[in-house]
Design an enzyme around this catalytic site. Structure first.
Site, PDB file in Angstrom:
ATOM      1  CD  GLN A 102      10.549  10.471 -15.446  1.00  0.00           C
ATOM      2  OE1 GLN A 102      11.431  11.200 -15.038  1.00  0.00           O
ATOM      3  NE2 GLN A 102      10.791   9.312 -16.040  1.00  0.00           N
TER       4      GLN A 102
HETATM    5  N1  LIG Z   1       0.526   1.733  -2.929  1.00  0.00           N
HETATM    6  C1  LIG Z   1       0.410   1.590  -4.232  1.00  0.00           C
HETATM    7  N2  LIG Z   1       1.525   1.776  -4.969  1.00  0.00           N
HETATM    8  C2  LIG Z   1       1.393   1.629  -6.305  1.00  0.00           C
HETATM    9  C3  LIG Z   1       0.165   1.298  -6.954  1.00  0.00           C
HETATM   10  N3  LIG Z   1       0.369   1.256  -8.307  1.00  0.00           N
HETATM   11  C4  LIG Z   1       1.669   1.556  -8.478  1.00  0.00           C
HETATM   12  N4  LIG Z   1       2.284   1.768  -7.284  1.00  0.00           N
HETATM   13  C5  LIG Z   1       3.693   2.111  -7.069  1.00  0.00           C
HETATM   14  O1  LIG Z   1       3.922   3.412  -7.613  1.00  0.00           O
HETATM   15  C6  LIG Z   1       5.210   3.462  -8.206  1.00  0.00           C
HETATM   16  C7  LIG Z   1       5.115   3.938  -9.634  1.00  0.00           C
HETATM   17  O2  LIG Z   1       4.314   3.018 -10.391  1.00  0.00           O
HETATM   18  P1  LIG Z   1       4.443   2.916 -11.972  1.00  0.00           P
HETATM   19  O3  LIG Z   1       3.481   1.852 -12.402  1.00  0.00           O
HETATM   20  O4  LIG Z   1       5.864   2.750 -12.399  1.00  0.00           O
HETATM   21  O5  LIG Z   1       3.932   4.351 -12.412  1.00  0.00           O
HETATM   22  P2  LIG Z   1       3.784   4.934 -13.887  1.00  0.00           P
HETATM   23  O6  LIG Z   1       2.463   5.606 -13.953  1.00  0.00           O
HETATM   24  O7  LIG Z   1       4.066   3.876 -14.904  1.00  0.00           O
HETATM   25  O8  LIG Z   1       4.934   6.047 -13.901  1.00  0.00           O
HETATM   26  P3  LIG Z   1       5.758   6.617 -15.174  1.00  0.00           P
HETATM   27  O9  LIG Z   1       6.287   5.455 -15.933  1.00  0.00           O
HETATM   28  O10 LIG Z   1       6.871   7.451 -14.583  1.00  0.00           O
HETATM   29  O11 LIG Z   1       4.803   7.457 -15.975  1.00  0.00           O
HETATM   30  C8  LIG Z   1       5.822   2.057  -8.089  1.00  0.00           C
HETATM   31  O12 LIG Z   1       6.724   2.036  -6.987  1.00  0.00           O
HETATM   32  C9  LIG Z   1       4.617   1.176  -7.816  1.00  0.00           C
HETATM   33  O13 LIG Z   1       4.971   0.050  -7.032  1.00  0.00           O
HETATM   34  C10 LIG Z   1      -0.985   1.091  -6.139  1.00  0.00           C
HETATM   35  O14 LIG Z   1      -2.091   0.804  -6.593  1.00  0.00           O
HETATM   36  N5  LIG Z   1      -0.798   1.256  -4.778  1.00  0.00           N
END
Ligand SMILES: Nc1nc2c(ncn2[C@@H]2O[C@H](COP(=O)(O)OP(=O)(O)OP(=O)(O)O)[C@@H](O)[C@H]2O)c(=O)[nH]1
Ligand SMILES: [Mg+2]
Length: 99
Positions: A68
């Site tokens: 974020q």
């Molecule tokens: N459709 C889809 N959704 C995904 C995928 N990877 C993650 N998500 C979804 O995207 C959302 C965010 O995923 P996170 O892994 O929390 O993202 P992050 O990069 O860690 O985000 P921050 O912690 O805010 O930096 C979640 O609801 C996941 O289920 C993917 O490969 N495909």
């Protein structure tokens, strides 16, 4: 004394720094590596760190840093560290659109 006699560890270690915008899927990927399963994630506040045994004598430490806007200030803390940077971006439209 004990420390002087200790043999150096044969285990090789490497660190991976996971950077990317929020919702790119960094934490999801890390949990998938760690638990071989998908998890319901929350936006990462600060960072997660996890060590994974990638082989018999090889461990990988993953630094999963929140993406974020307010968290991106933290990214510079790893500047000059020995972590291998891994940038993650995601285009989910390919999954839902089937292109
Ligand atoms: N459709 C889809 N959704 C995904 C995928 N990877 C993650 N998500 C979804 O995207 C959302 C965010 O995923 P996170 O892994 O929390 O993202 P992050 O990069 O860690 O985000 P921050 O912690 O805010 O930096 C979640 O609801 C996941 O289920 C993917 O490969 N495909
Ligand atoms: Mg996250």
């Amino acid at each position: 004394m004990g420390l002087l006699n200790a043999k150096p560890s044969r285990v090789k270690r490497a660190s991976i720094l996971m950077l990317g915008l929020d919702s790119a899927g960094k934490s999801t990927l890390l949990y998938k590596f760690r638990y071989k399963d998908a998890f319901l994630t929350m936006p990462t506040i600060g960072f997660n760190v996890d060590m994974i045994e990638a082989g018999k004598d090889f461990t990988l430490t993953f630094w999963d840093v929140g993406g974020q806007k307010k968290m991106r200030e933290l990214w510079k803390l790893w500047q000059g560290s020995s972590c291998a940077p891994g940038f993650l971006w995601q285009d989910y439209t390919k999954e839902v659109g089937g292109n």
